[in-house]
Design a protein around this motif. Structure first.
Motif, PDB file in Angstrom:
ATOM      1  N   VAL A  78      -6.563 -12.888 -36.593  1.00 33.10           N
ATOM      2  CA  VAL A  78      -6.724 -13.871 -37.661  1.00 33.10           C
ATOM      3  C   VAL A  78      -7.860 -14.817 -37.279  1.00 33.10           C
ATOM      4  CG1 VAL A  78      -4.295 -13.753 -38.316  1.00 33.10           C
ATOM      5  CG2 VAL A  78      -5.033 -15.471 -36.646  1.00 33.10           C
ATOM      6  N   PRO A  79      -8.416 -15.588 -38.233  1.00 34.68           N
ATOM      7  CA  PRO A  79      -9.451 -16.562 -37.893  1.00 34.68           C
ATOM      8  C   PRO A  79      -8.937 -17.597 -36.894  1.00 34.68           C
ATOM      9  CG  PRO A  79      -9.370 -16.191 -40.256  1.00 34.68           C
ATOM     10  CD  PRO A  79      -8.175 -15.503 -39.690  1.00 34.68           C
ATOM     11  N   VAL A  80      -9.847 -18.202 -36.156  1.00 33.68           N
ATOM     12  CA  VAL A  80      -9.468 -19.165 -35.119  1.00 33.68           C
ATOM     13  C   VAL A  80      -8.610 -20.295 -35.692  1.00 33.68           C
ATOM     14  CG1 VAL A  80     -10.359 -20.854 -33.469  1.00 33.68           C
ATOM     15  CG2 VAL A  80     -11.491 -18.643 -33.709  1.00 33.68           C
ATOM     16  N   LYS A  81      -8.934 -20.768 -36.890  1.00 32.98           N
ATOM     17  CA  LYS A  81      -8.202 -21.895 -37.458  1.00 32.98           C
ATOM     18  C   LYS A  81      -6.743 -21.554 -37.753  1.00 32.98           C
ATOM     19  CE  LYS A  81      -9.627 -21.031 -42.261  1.00 32.98           C
ATOM     20  NZ  LYS A  81     -10.367 -21.609 -43.420  1.00 32.98           N
ATOM     21  N   ALA A  82      -6.414 -20.258 -37.808  1.00 30.06           N
ATOM     22  CA  ALA A  82      -5.038 -19.841 -38.092  1.00 30.06           C
ATOM     23  C   ALA A  82      -4.268 -19.443 -36.838  1.00 30.06           C
ATOM     24  CB  ALA A  82      -5.046 -18.665 -39.073  1.00 30.06           C
ATOM     25  N   VAL A  83      -4.936 -19.385 -35.693  1.00 28.24           N
ATOM     26  CA  VAL A  83      -4.310 -18.864 -34.469  1.00 28.24           C
ATOM     27  C   VAL A  83      -3.128 -19.716 -34.023  1.00 28.24           C
ATOM     28  CG1 VAL A  83      -4.660 -18.517 -31.981  1.00 28.24           C
ATOM     29  CG2 VAL A  83      -6.336 -17.634 -33.613  1.00 28.24           C
ATOM     30  N   GLY A 113     -11.588 -30.036 -32.887  1.00 29.42           N
ATOM     31  CA  GLY A 113     -10.791 -31.153 -32.384  1.00 29.42           C
ATOM     32  C   GLY A 113     -10.429 -30.996 -30.925  1.00 29.42           C
ATOM     33  N   THR A 114      -9.714 -29.909 -30.587  1.00 30.26           N
ATOM     34  CA  THR A 114      -9.292 -29.704 -29.195  1.00 30.26           C
ATOM     35  C   THR A 114     -10.372 -29.017 -28.364  1.00 30.26           C
ATOM     36  OG1 THR A 114      -8.378 -27.488 -29.555  1.00 30.26           O
ATOM     37  CG2 THR A 114      -6.921 -29.365 -29.988  1.00 30.26           C
ATOM     38  N   HIS A 115     -11.267 -28.264 -29.026  1.00 32.76           N
ATOM     39  CA  HIS A 115     -12.321 -27.480 -28.367  1.00 32.76           C
ATOM     40  C   HIS A 115     -11.744 -26.364 -27.496  1.00 32.76           C
ATOM     41  CE1 HIS A 115     -14.496 -31.627 -28.501  1.00 32.76           C
ATOM     42  NE2 HIS A 115     -14.595 -30.990 -29.664  1.00 32.76           N
ATOM     43  N   LEU A 116     -10.498 -25.996 -27.711  1.00 40.44           N
ATOM     44  CA  LEU A 116      -9.860 -24.988 -26.875  1.00 40.44           C
ATOM     45  C   LEU A 116     -10.349 -23.581 -27.222  1.00 40.44           C
ATOM     46  CD1 LEU A 116      -6.139 -26.194 -26.819  1.00 40.44           C
ATOM     47  CD2 LEU A 116      -7.845 -26.440 -25.002  1.00 40.44           C
ATOM     48  N   ARG A 117     -10.402 -22.734 -26.179  1.00 41.17           N
ATOM     49  CA  ARG A 117     -10.613 -21.313 -26.388  1.00 41.17           C
ATOM     50  C   ARG A 117      -9.340 -20.702 -26.973  1.00 41.17           C
ATOM     51  NH1 ARG A 117     -10.327 -19.270 -21.824  1.00 41.17           N
ATOM     52  NH2 ARG A 117     -10.035 -21.115 -20.539  1.00 41.17           N
ATOM     53  N   VAL A 118      -9.457 -19.510 -27.564  1.00 40.02           N
ATOM     54  CA  VAL A 118      -8.328 -18.938 -28.295  1.00 40.02           C
ATOM     55  C   VAL A 118      -7.143 -18.654 -27.379  1.00 40.02           C
ATOM     56  CG1 VAL A 118      -7.555 -17.030 -29.754  1.00 40.02           C
ATOM     57  CG2 VAL A 118      -9.827 -18.024 -30.094  1.00 40.02           C
ATOM     58  N   ASN A 287     -17.662 -23.791 -37.709  1.00 41.08           N
ATOM     59  CA  ASN A 287     -16.800 -24.689 -36.929  1.00 41.08           C
ATOM     60  C   ASN A 287     -17.149 -24.660 -35.444  1.00 41.08           C
ATOM     61  OD1 ASN A 287     -15.382 -25.579 -39.159  1.00 41.08           O
ATOM     62  ND2 ASN A 287     -13.651 -24.206 -38.850  1.00 41.08           N
ATOM     63  N   THR A 288     -17.557 -23.489 -34.951  1.00 37.72           N
ATOM     64  CA  THR A 288     -17.890 -23.390 -33.533  1.00 37.72           C
ATOM     65  C   THR A 288     -19.127 -24.212 -33.208  1.00 37.72           C
ATOM     66  OG1 THR A 288     -16.916 -21.185 -33.441  1.00 37.72           O
ATOM     67  CG2 THR A 288     -18.378 -21.774 -31.650  1.00 37.72           C
ATOM     68  N   THR A 289     -20.064 -24.312 -34.142  1.00 32.51           N
ATOM     69  CA  THR A 289     -21.240 -25.154 -33.917  1.00 32.51           C
ATOM     70  C   THR A 289     -20.818 -26.595 -33.673  1.00 32.51           C
ATOM     71  OG1 THR A 289     -22.659 -23.740 -35.276  1.00 32.51           O
ATOM     72  CG2 THR A 289     -23.386 -26.012 -34.937  1.00 32.51           C
ATOM     73  N   LYS A 290     -19.906 -27.101 -34.476  1.00 32.25           N
ATOM     74  CA  LYS A 290     -19.433 -28.480 -34.315  1.00 32.25           C
ATOM     75  C   LYS A 290     -18.695 -28.645 -32.992  1.00 32.25           C
ATOM     76  CE  LYS A 290     -17.123 -32.148 -36.933  1.00 32.25           C
ATOM     77  NZ  LYS A 290     -16.357 -32.768 -35.859  1.00 32.25           N
TER      78      LYS A 290
END
Length: 352
Positions: A78-83, A113-118, A287-290
């Motif tokens: 799924v997209p990162v925002k849904a993980v 926000g968190t900048h966390l990896r998946v 989103n990754t750019t931000k």
């Protein structure tokens, strides 16, 4: 083995075919009744993979619990925002079922926000009671080509370094080769940040810039990725491999790449919301750019391409101003910054 894929997008669908070809029992979860019915009835997924026939033995369902119960291995596609939401729900169901599974994700990006990896997101939401290990599968792998059985090579890495051999065995066949990599940070950072550079390259292409500009952006973009990645604990050699240079090349030079295509649309005058709506799929590079721009500030890493793209996407600077900011920066040595990071890394290896 019994394998469930959470998500019916292009890459999840193509992986279902790889796994089914390898003799595994595959079930997919999707939210759309229409897509699930199409997979089960017509054995196609026309929204994401046009003119591709899915193996008839691949099944799909909108029943999340049923799909989870089926699995020994779960692929989060799924997209990162849904993980995070998917991982949280997965944890609840597995606790109720009193079961533990091997997790592998294929998402490429960083959480806003968190900048966390998946893998970090999944690890925050899941426990040792439910996840035996959390792996990533990443590399130069357009879904369209995977589905057509075009030769593809990727890497896998994990938190505990225990599940990678299983993932390698489960996915690998004559058309889909899997390498094991011990550098989870590097694999995920390379996969995430290459989307930024692909977005920039698409914009250059849309503006009519030539191969010289694109080659320079890819090369200098890899420097940026490596500088930040090494600061975050990655092995610099990872960025010369499949999930670094390999994934960067394929994503920044192909019409299959949604980040590349989105960049072209922006250069043609579409606004960011208009381009994303026209794409019909998540463009992870936005989103990754931000997130990467904020991380570069946090770690004190110079990332001029990322910075200029961030300003272009979110602060409406013109294409000409963005170009001028990059070309008229102060004079530098080509290896500035990266050389020091590599030397420090070598010192760390020597001490170990």
């Amino acid at each position: 083995m019994n394998i469930s894929i959470l998500g019916t997008g292009s890459f999840g669908t193509s992986l279902s075919m790889v796994l089914d070809d390898n003799g595994h029992s595959v079930m997919m979860y999707g939210r759309s009744n229409e897509t699930v019915d199409e997979i089960n009835t017509n054995h196609t997924n026309s929204r994401y993979l046009e003119n591709i026939k899915i193996n008839p033995s691949v099944k799909a369902s909108t029943d999340f619990e049923e799909v989870v119960r089926h699995a020994d291995i779960i692929v989060i596609a799924v997209p990162v925002k849904a993980v995070r939401a998917v991982s949280r729900e997965l944890e609840k169901i597995l606790l109720l079922q009193n079961r533990k599974v091997l997790i592998v994700h294929v998402a490429k990006g960083l959480e806003l926000g968190t900048h966390l990896r998946v893998s970090e997101i999944i690890n925050e939401e899941m426990s040792d009671q439910t996840a035996s290990d959390i792996c990533v599968l990443s590399g130069p792998s357009h879904a369209e080509e995977v589905a057509l059985k075009s030769p593809t090579t990727v890497s896998t890495a994990s938190i505990k370094n225990e599940g990678v051999k299983t993932i390698q065995d489960v996915f690998m066949n004559e058309n889909f080769r899997v390498y094991v990599n011990e550098d989870l940070v590097g694999v995920e950072i390379g996969g995430a940040l290459k989307n930024i550079i692909a977005l920039a390259i698409g914009t250059l292409h849309g503006l009519g810039f030539g191969d010289n500009a694109k080659a320079a952006t890819i090369t200098r973009g890899l420097h940026e990725i490596a500088r930040l990645g090494v600061k975050m604990g990655a092995n610099p050699l990872t960025f010369l491999g499949l999930t670094g240079m390999g994934d960067l090349i394929v994503t920044a030079t192909s019409e299959h790449s949604r980040n590349f295509r989105c960049g072209i649309m922006l250069a043609e005058g579409l606004t960011l919301p208009e381009a994303e709506e026209k794409m019909g799929m998540v463009v992870e590079g936005v989103n990754t750019t931000k997130a990467a721009y904020e991380l570069s500030d946090q770690y004190g890493v110079e990332m001029p391409i990322t910075k200029v793209l961030y300003q272009y996407l979110f602060h409406d600077i013109s294409e000409q101003e963005a170009f001028s900011k990059l070309m008229q920066r102060e004079k530098k040595s080509e290896t500035d910054g990266l050389k020091d990071l590599l030397e420090n890394q070598l010192k760390d290896w020597t001490r170990e």
